[in-house]
Design an enzyme around this catalytic site. Structure first.
Site: not given
Ligand code: ADP
Length: 161
Positions: A17, A41, A92, A130
Site C-alpha cells: 500500500h 469483511k 498486482r 493484508s
Molecule cells: P480492498 O478491500 O478495497 O481490496 P485492500 O486494503 O486490500 O482493500 O487494498 C486496497 C488497494 O490496495 C487495492 O486496490 C489493492 O489492490 C491495493 N493493494 C493491496 N495490496 C497491495 C500490494 N501489495 N501492492 C499493490 N497494491 C496493493
C-alpha cells in the site's frame, strides 16, 4: 489542485500500500487514503486503529500531501465531496483484474467525472496483501519485511506475541 482518493480496507496497511501511495503522490497534488469501515469483511483492526496506524506512518515518513480519512457509503459520493478527480487502486496480478474492472466501470457509471487510476507496485510486493500478513503474523512467522515497524508492533500487540 488535483486530488485523488486511495480507498481500501487497510487491515493493516502494508508496504505494498505504501508503495502505491508513493507512486500516487508523484501524479497528484493531494492523496487521501480512504479507510473503508463498512465493508463486508470483519477486520482484525477497528476502523479507528487502521486510521491511527496510517496516520502515524504518514507522520514518520513526512508525506506532506497525503492525509487519511474514514469513510462509509458510496465511494463515488465520498470522492465528489472531496473534489477528487481520481480513485487510485493497486494492481498486482491478473487475479486482481476482474474485480477491479467491475468496480472501475461501476464507479464510472456513477460518475463519469472520476477516473480510476491503476498503479503497479514494485515486483517485490506483488504477492503481498493484508490477509497473508495477518495469517503469517497469527502463525508467528516472519512478516517484518512486509509492513512498517509501527504496524509490526501493532500486530504483535494485537496477537499478544
Ligand atoms: P480492498 O478491500 O478495497 O481490496 P485492500 O486494503 O486490500 O482493500 O487494498 C486496497 C488497494 O490496495 C487495492 O486496490 C489493492 O489492490 C491495493 N493493494 C493491496 N495490496 C497491495 C500490494 N501489495 N501492492 C499493490 N497494491 C496493493
Amino acid at each position: 489542485m488535483r486530488i485523488a482518493i486511495y480507498p481500501g480496507t487497510f487491515d493493516p496497511i502494508t508496504n505494498g500500500h505504501l508503495d502505491i501511495i508513493e507512486r500516487a503522490i508523484q501524479l497528484f497534488d493531494k492523496v487521501i487514503v480512504t479507510v473503508a469501515v463498512n465493508s463486508s469483511k470483519t477486520p482484525m483492526f477497528t476502523g479507528e486503529e487502521r486510521v491511527e496506524l496510517i496516520q502515524s506512518i504518514l507522520k514518520q515518513k513526512r508525506f506532506k500531501n497525503v492525509s487519511v480519512e474514514r469513510f462509509n457509503g458510496l465511494l463515488v459520493s465520498f470522492a465528489k465531496k472531496k473534489n477528487a478527480v481520481a480513485i487510485i487502486r493497486g494492481l498486482r496480478a491478473i487475479s486482481d483484474f476482474e474485480y477491479e474492472f467491475q468496480m472501475a466501470l461501476m464507479n464510472r457509471k456513477q460518475s463519469n467525472a472520476i477516473a480510476t487510476v491503476f498503479l503497479m507496485p514494485h515486483e517485490k510486493y506483488t504477492y503481498l496483501n493484508s490477509s497473508i500478513v495477518r495469517e503469517i503474523a497469527r502463525l508467528d512467522g516472519n512478516f517484518k519485511d512486509f509492513v512498517h515497524p509501527i504496524v509490526f508492533r501493532a500486530l504483535k500487540k494485537k496477537l499478544s506475541l
